[in-house]
Design an enzyme around this catalytic site. Structure first.
Site, PDB file in Angstrom:
ATOM      1  N   CYS A 192       0.661  -1.153  -0.062  1.00 47.84           N
ATOM      2  CA  CYS A 192      -0.370  -0.431  -0.220  1.00 47.84           C
ATOM      3  C   CYS A 192       0.827   1.125   0.153  1.00 47.84           C
ATOM      4  O   CYS A 192       0.430   2.262  -0.551  1.00 47.84           O
ATOM      5  CB  CYS A 192      -1.240   0.448   1.631  1.00 47.84           C
ATOM      6  SG  CYS A 192      -2.223  -1.355   1.254  1.00 47.84           S
ATOM      7  N   CYS A 241     -11.391   1.400   5.000  1.00 48.18           N
ATOM      8  CA  CYS A 241     -11.445   1.476   3.372  1.00 48.18           C
ATOM      9  C   CYS A 241     -12.345   0.149   2.381  1.00 48.18           C
ATOM     10  O   CYS A 241     -12.177  -0.824   2.774  1.00 48.18           O
ATOM     11  CB  CYS A 241      -9.899   2.022   2.935  1.00 48.18           C
ATOM     12  SG  CYS A 241      -9.318   0.470   2.596  1.00 48.18           S
ATOM     13  N   GLY A 274      -6.119 -10.350  -1.052  1.00 46.91           N
ATOM     14  CA  GLY A 274      -5.616 -11.726  -1.050  1.00 46.91           C
ATOM     15  C   GLY A 274      -4.462 -11.672  -1.971  1.00 46.91           C
ATOM     16  O   GLY A 274      -4.211 -10.450  -2.573  1.00 46.91           O
TER      17      GLY A 274
END
Length: 392
Positions: free
Chosen positions: A82, A214, A118
């Site tokens: 991220c 989120c 995932g």
């Protein structure tokens, strides 16, 4: 002596729910064009490009940028979970600061699927295995998705350690919705109340409801960076520049302390301290913040990791309104990941876009009055954390 690095241009496309967007390459190309247009730089002038994405095949960056032009420049594909978008910024900033090049493009994009994150490579050790093992050791095995276990576990640790009520996370989520209502590029623009958040579907009873997480999102954002000298030579807006930037990965105590560290608290604290020292700007001098609120729980622990409030003081910080307009800081005026959305590879560039607009005074209804110093925090489990200080 290191050269000053200017954020010459930024751009992003509207974030959408999965299935409602264009394909990743078209989104990436559109964001790149917007940033180039904002910078008033032709793609032919770009010397290197960094393309950021998590879920995609190798050289997806070339596929996106070939729509913009095919000039033979190096295109570097970046994947750091991220924190991918900010990692691209980190690499471009380093190259320009060191004098290896004068102008670079960074573009992040993600075409996501519905549902929890995932892995596509389940025939080999997963990067998050160490983190999940630590989750199990601290909390016992939970039949919930990995990201929720890590960040929800960090919130639970804060609740148990400091007496933070679960309603505090609901207040953070409601604040995000109020901010996003003024952001035409956000995926969710409906204003909700803390009561709405608490009444939503529980995903971890007593710890988290669905609205505190989120959503999976599709989107793209981009930035053009250049040296101050290049900006002056080519009549580029050089007002916004990177005063300091640091990247950290996990330390040994990540797996030796509590769930907050598993979720990135230690990385955030280390990177922000480096940034404050390098820039000569302290947390108290910051006007506006875009931080990584993938869960409301992570926003709360990051207040403390960045030094915006004392450790254990985050609930009071929220109750006092020091995370919104009229308070000490405005945190996530864009609506953050919770309401703006979180297309993984684009998130760091979207944060950059928001903060550049805030410092330029062009954020319209979201504008933080008198903003001159902005702080960005982008984290990925696995792990990486990038903290960036912008100023005018």
């Amino acid at each position: 002596m290191a050269r000053k690095v200017v954020v010459a241009g930024v751009g992003m496309v509207p974030f959408t729910k999965p299935g409602a967007s264009e394909t990743y390459d078209l989104m990436g190309a559109a964001a790149a064009r917007l940033a180039l247009q904002d910078a008033r730089v032709d793609y032919k002038a770009i010397q290197q490009a960094y393309t950021a994405f998590v879920y995609g095949d190798s050289c997806a960056g070339q596929r996106a940028l070939y729509h913009v032009g095919m000039t033979g420049i190096p295109i570097i594909n970046v994947n750091n979970n991220c924190a991918t978008g900010s990692t691209g910024l980190f690499l471009a900033r380093q190259a320009i600061e060191a004098g290896a090049l004068d102008v670079a493009l960074v573009v992040g994009f993600e075409q996501m699927n519905p549902g929890a994150l995932g892995s596509y490579f389940n025939d080999r050790p997963l990067p998050a295995d160490l983190f999940l093992q630590r989750c199990d050791a601290l909390m016992g095995t939970q039949e919930i998705p990995p990201a929720l276990r890590i960040f929800g576990g960090a919130g639970l640790d804060h609740m148990q350690r400091f007496g933070t009520p679960v309603e505090t996370f609901a207040k953070i989520r409601a604040k995000a919705s109020r901010h996003a209502a003024n952001n035409p590029l956000a995926v969710f623009r409906k204003v909700i109340t803390p009561e709405d958040v608490m009444a939503d579907q529980p995903v971890w009873p007593g710890v988290m409801t669905r609205l505190m997480a989120c959503p999976p999102t599709c989107g793209a954002a981009a930035a053009v960076l250049c040296s101050e000298e290049y900006a002056r030579k080519h009549d580029i807006d050089a007002r916004v520049w990177i005063a300091a930037q640091a990247m950290s990965t996990d330390f040994a105590d990540t797996f030796e302390t509590d769930m907050r560290y598993v979720a990135g608290f230690g990385m955030a604290r280390a990177a922000s301290q480096q940034v404050y020292e390098a820039s000569g700007i302290g947390a108290d001098d910051v006007d506006v913040v875009e931080l990584h609120d993938c869960f409301a729980h992570n926003e709360l622990i990051t207040y403390e990791g960045l030094g915006l409030c004392p450790e254990g003081g985050a609930a009071k910080f929220v109750d006092d309104g020091d995370n919104t307009y009229g308070g000490k800081y405005v945190v996530n005026p864009s609506g953050g990941l919770l309401s703006k959305g979180h297309p993984l590879g684009a998130t760091g560039l979207a944060q950059c876009t928001e903060l550049v607009q805030q410092l330029r005074g062009t954020a319209e209804k979201r504008q933080v009055e008198g903003a001159r110093v902005a702080l960005q925090h982008n984290v990925g489990i696995g792990g990486a954390c990038v903290v960036t200080m912008y100023r005018i």
